[in-house]
Write a protein that holds these residues in place. Sequence first.
Motif, PDB file in Angstrom:
ATOM      1  N   GLU A  97       0.821  -1.218   0.000  1.00 38.53           N
ATOM      2  CA  GLU A  97       0.000   0.000   0.000  1.00 38.53           C
ATOM      3  C   GLU A  97       0.850   1.261   0.000  1.00 38.53           C
ATOM      4  O   GLU A  97       0.331   2.374   0.099  1.00 38.53           O
ATOM      5  CB  GLU A  97      -0.894   0.015   1.254  1.00 38.53           C
ATOM      6  CG  GLU A  97      -1.941  -1.060   1.221  1.00 38.53           C
ATOM      7  CD  GLU A  97      -2.626  -1.230   2.572  1.00 38.53           C
ATOM      8  OE1 GLU A  97      -2.572  -0.301   3.411  1.00 38.53           O
ATOM      9  OE2 GLU A  97      -3.207  -2.311   2.787  1.00 38.53           O
ATOM     10  N   THR A 509       7.013   9.238   0.485  1.00 35.92           N
ATOM     11  CA  THR A 509       6.018   9.574  -0.534  1.00 35.92           C
ATOM     12  C   THR A 509       6.660  10.485  -1.568  1.00 35.92           C
ATOM     13  O   THR A 509       7.816  10.891  -1.417  1.00 35.92           O
ATOM     14  CB  THR A 509       4.772  10.250   0.097  1.00 35.92           C
ATOM     15  OG1 THR A 509       3.749  10.396  -0.890  1.00 35.92           O
ATOM     16  CG2 THR A 509       5.086  11.604   0.699  1.00 35.92           C
ATOM     17  N   ASP A 513       1.879  13.754  -4.399  1.00 33.55           N
ATOM     18  CA  ASP A 513       1.531  12.762  -5.413  1.00 33.55           C
ATOM     19  C   ASP A 513       1.758  11.336  -4.889  1.00 33.55           C
ATOM     20  O   ASP A 513       2.575  10.588  -5.431  1.00 33.55           O
ATOM     21  CB  ASP A 513       2.357  13.019  -6.694  1.00 33.55           C
ATOM     22  CG  ASP A 513       1.672  12.458  -7.927  1.00 33.55           C
ATOM     23  OD1 ASP A 513       0.697  11.685  -7.757  1.00 33.55           O
ATOM     24  OD2 ASP A 513       2.106  12.769  -9.051  1.00 33.55           O
ATOM     25  N   HIS A 514       1.022  10.983  -3.854  1.00 31.01           N
ATOM     26  CA  HIS A 514       1.213   9.655  -3.265  1.00 31.01           C
ATOM     27  C   HIS A 514       0.853   8.552  -4.275  1.00 31.01           C
ATOM     28  O   HIS A 514       1.431   7.477  -4.260  1.00 31.01           O
ATOM     29  CB  HIS A 514       0.383   9.526  -1.983  1.00 31.01           C
ATOM     30  CG  HIS A 514       0.836   8.380  -1.123  1.00 31.01           C
ATOM     31  ND1 HIS A 514       2.097   8.317  -0.572  1.00 31.01           N
ATOM     32  CD2 HIS A 514       0.211   7.237  -0.755  1.00 31.01           C
ATOM     33  CE1 HIS A 514       2.230   7.181   0.106  1.00 31.01           C
ATOM     34  NE2 HIS A 514       1.100   6.513   0.010  1.00 31.01           N
ATOM     35  N   LYS A 515      -0.080   8.895  -5.164  1.00 26.78           N
ATOM     36  CA  LYS A 515      -0.505   7.917  -6.174  1.00 26.78           C
ATOM     37  C   LYS A 515       0.689   7.535  -7.068  1.00 26.78           C
ATOM     38  O   LYS A 515       0.928   6.362  -7.344  1.00 26.78           O
ATOM     39  CB  LYS A 515      -1.622   8.553  -7.016  1.00 26.78           C
ATOM     40  CG  LYS A 515      -2.341   7.615  -7.920  1.00 26.78           C
ATOM     41  CD  LYS A 515      -3.632   8.285  -8.442  1.00 26.78           C
ATOM     42  CE  LYS A 515      -4.122   7.581  -9.679  1.00 26.78           C
ATOM     43  NZ  LYS A 515      -3.480   8.062 -10.899  1.00 26.78           N
ATOM     44  N   ARG A 516       1.433   8.541  -7.478  1.00 25.93           N
ATOM     45  CA  ARG A 516       2.601   8.273  -8.334  1.00 25.93           C
ATOM     46  C   ARG A 516       3.647   7.450  -7.572  1.00 25.93           C
ATOM     47  O   ARG A 516       4.306   6.580  -8.134  1.00 25.93           O
ATOM     48  CB  ARG A 516       3.215   9.598  -8.807  1.00 25.93           C
ATOM     49  CG  ARG A 516       4.330   9.411  -9.806  1.00 25.93           C
ATOM     50  CD  ARG A 516       4.873  10.748 -10.327  1.00 25.93           C
ATOM     51  NE  ARG A 516       6.016  10.539 -11.205  1.00 25.93           N
ATOM     52  CZ  ARG A 516       6.831  11.509 -11.623  1.00 25.93           C
ATOM     53  NH1 ARG A 516       6.615  12.759 -11.241  1.00 25.93           N
ATOM     54  NH2 ARG A 516       7.844  11.237 -12.407  1.00 25.93           N
ATOM     55  N   TYR A 517       3.772   7.743  -6.289  1.00 23.16           N
ATOM     56  CA  TYR A 517       4.718   6.989  -5.439  1.00 23.16           C
ATOM     57  C   TYR A 517       4.358   5.506  -5.459  1.00 23.16           C
ATOM     58  O   TYR A 517       5.208   4.640  -5.697  1.00 23.16           O
ATOM     59  CB  TYR A 517       4.617   7.574  -4.028  1.00 23.16           C
ATOM     60  CG  TYR A 517       5.374   6.867  -2.925  1.00 23.16           C
ATOM     61  CD1 TYR A 517       6.762   6.927  -2.863  1.00 23.16           C
ATOM     62  CD2 TYR A 517       4.687   6.169  -1.928  1.00 23.16           C
ATOM     63  CE1 TYR A 517       7.452   6.314  -1.821  1.00 23.16           C
ATOM     64  CE2 TYR A 517       5.366   5.558  -0.886  1.00 23.16           C
ATOM     65  CZ  TYR A 517       6.750   5.626  -0.840  1.00 23.16           C
ATOM     66  OH  TYR A 517       7.421   5.017   0.183  1.00 23.16           O
ATOM     67  N   ILE A 518       3.071   5.217  -5.247  1.00 25.46           N
ATOM     68  CA  ILE A 518       2.633   3.816  -5.214  1.00 25.46           C
ATOM     69  C   ILE A 518       2.811   3.166  -6.589  1.00 25.46           C
ATOM     70  O   ILE A 518       3.347   2.070  -6.709  1.00 25.46           O
ATOM     71  CB  ILE A 518       1.172   3.718  -4.723  1.00 25.46           C
ATOM     72  CG1 ILE A 518       1.105   4.165  -3.258  1.00 25.46           C
ATOM     73  CG2 ILE A 518       0.617   2.307  -4.880  1.00 25.46           C
ATOM     74  CD1 ILE A 518      -0.283   4.288  -2.701  1.00 25.46           C
ATOM     75  N   GLU A 519       2.391   3.901  -7.627  1.00 24.91           N
ATOM     76  CA  GLU A 519       2.473   3.328  -8.983  1.00 24.91           C
ATOM     77  C   GLU A 519       3.918   3.053  -9.406  1.00 24.91           C
ATOM     78  O   GLU A 519       4.210   2.049 -10.037  1.00 24.91           O
ATOM     79  CB  GLU A 519       1.844   4.294 -10.003  1.00 24.91           C
ATOM     80  CG  GLU A 519       0.333   4.274  -9.949  1.00 24.91           C
ATOM     81  CD  GLU A 519      -0.278   5.421 -10.746  1.00 24.91           C
ATOM     82  OE1 GLU A 519      -1.489   5.552 -10.699  1.00 24.91           O
ATOM     83  OE2 GLU A 519       0.485   6.193 -11.404  1.00 24.91           O
ATOM     84  N   GLN A 523       3.702  -0.857  -7.320  1.00 25.80           N
ATOM     85  CA  GLN A 523       2.799  -1.643  -8.168  1.00 25.80           C
ATOM     86  C   GLN A 523       3.516  -2.587  -9.136  1.00 25.80           C
ATOM     87  O   GLN A 523       3.017  -3.679  -9.414  1.00 25.80           O
ATOM     88  CB  GLN A 523       1.830  -0.728  -8.911  1.00 25.80           C
ATOM     89  CG  GLN A 523       0.621  -0.456  -8.029  1.00 25.80           C
ATOM     90  CD  GLN A 523      -0.355   0.512  -8.636  1.00 25.80           C
ATOM     91  OE1 GLN A 523      -0.187   0.971  -9.767  1.00 25.80           O
ATOM     92  NE2 GLN A 523      -1.378   0.837  -7.878  1.00 25.80           N
TER      93      GLN A 523
END
Length: 687
Positions: A97, A509, A513-519, A523
Amino acid sequence: MAMSFLACRNTFVKHCFHRKLTTALWRSFAKWKPTSSRNYNIAACMPEAAAFLGVGDHAGLYNYSVNEGDRFWGALARQRLSWITPFHTVQDCKLSEGKIRWFEGGQLNASVNCLDRHIHTCPERVALIWEKDEPGTEARVTYRQLLELTCRLGNVLKRQGVRKGDRVTIYMPPCPLTVAAMLACARIGAVHSVVFAGFSSEALADRIRDAQSKLVITSNQALRGGRTIELKKTVDQAVKDCPSVTRVLVAMRTDNQVQMTDKDIPLEEEMMKEDVTCDPVAMESEDMLFLLYTSGSTGKPKGLVHTHAGYLLYTSLTHRYVFNYHDGDVFGCVADIGWITGHSYAVYGPLCNGGTTVLFESTPLYPDPGRYWETVERLRINQFYGAPTAIRLLLKYGDQWVKKYDRSSLKTLGSVGEPINSEAWEWYSRVVGEGKCPLVDTWWQTETGGICIAPRPSDPDAEIIPAMVMRPFFGIQPALMDEKGNRLSASDVSGALCIAQPWPGMARTIYNDHKRYIETYFQPYPGHFFTGDGAYRSKEGYYQIIGRLDDVLNVSGHRLGTAEIEEVVNQHHVVAESAVVGYPHEIKGEGAYAFIVLKDGVDDPEELIEKQLRDTVSLKIAKYAAPDYIQVVKRLPKTRSGKIMRRVLRKIVEGKGSQLGDLSTMDDQTAVQEIIDGHKHLRGAPR
Ligand code: WTA
């Protein structure tokens, strides 16, 4: 996504793996064989290890660190950091996550750990040796003086309205005031974002805007290699487009007056008015310490976030054990403070350990190719940490520039930032270190916070294999993945390098842009941190780094996204489209090579277009980002669905136009021969 990177670079990777060491080189280092560790007292090396049951040697300690992570990191964090409030939970992480939390419940302050606690034991110890650009000049700053500078600067920041959590951009050369500025931010709870002073005003403005910085700290000018650089003018230009900035603090690096605007405040004058004490703010372990922008595979640089406790513990521990740093040693990391290496090993790691650290403001060639070694002699440097690009450059000038100076103080040599080739490794070890110093090739990234794979620590006198990063650091569990995303458990294999467990130094992070971090990191290989690099694991279980698997270049150890350069090139009014790839460069490691397609009807001379494009990239990003070669082509090689086939372009610039592999998906194969011919013509006439 990551698997397609792998497919693209597969042949490249294979090629690199077979770049085996020459037998002669191998033999010359054969004397570094593992010795028995039976009589080795691990607790004398790491006192905390005495409490780790069953641990008697390096392998035992490493296994303990990965299998008993909570105990290992908990003990080290308690012993090695000064806490205001003790933490209650060692880690609370879920890699899948992108949730990384260390030492929760704890409160501390990084500036207290780097300054105040050493004041009690050794106030007059030298903290910083500023190796100024002017040859033969250095300035020493003790821990007491650095605390005073930091407090005064912290008070100036507070007076200017900077509060806990606010971002402050620092655009300065390596010098004591830059370190004081970083620590002053940490002290009052602000978040620093140091931008490398070689970046252009537009690149600086982008980073200020992304961070929404309230204040910028700069100097009137900078000196580098005898040249004067107009830092303040660059800042003036940048802040015009940055409404968040209310104040610019200007330090005086030279005696030259510069135009001041109504936002500007003379830093030293203001500091003189302030008190020499400044209460440190109690920061939560996971509060942000700093942002640092780095390039990824899109056009937008990412602001990686590091937090107070984990980063500090990890940098101080790696500094102590990778380099075998001891009290009283002089640590010479020559990286610029604007990169992660400068943050971790010129500032936070050494200062947290109460060390003496060198801030190198100059270049390896100024005033001559003996600069590094003259500095080693004059400052009596014990650990020297530099980049392969500089070593490759210096070896061309011959051994006499090294031998001229006394290097008997040197105990450990380090390399960082890009793969070091065998020739450079051998020269660095044999000529600079006279074969007496362990040479550690250290692999890590802005994202990892500190060194993750390096030949040391190990059992004493364990072998070091040239040009290999070899052994994971405590708590680091590398994993290699195949193209299908399966973990490779065998040895003598290559794959995408991941890390299978969280560690305290990892970035938390990407700012905003936490989404970019995860992606980007979690991922591609679920449950693992993906580094973006390829690596090889030898029969002995040692690691060798191959290079990036994505569209990130490494020019002289500086990370650069090809997409960033393309974005700028595409803005030029004559350019219809472009593709930038890396090509092997003898000194820089890699250089940028741009293919451009011109718009219909453009008949401007190609030399003029090339010059304009180079100037534009220098202006919008930085000088080092400007492509070495710009090739005008009629068409770019594309798949039928319109995707640029970078794999083909990479092969061409590597001079392997005859080994392009499967081209069946290519839309129009006639484009390729023209590109190959054009490339041969261009490489015949280097710039
Ligand atoms: C590369 C610099 C080979 C790698 C500390 C990584 C290396 C990127 C090495 C990070 C090494 C760093 N051998 N390659 N010893 N060290 N790299 O974020 O590709 O500026 O992903 O951090 O540099 O660059 P960054």
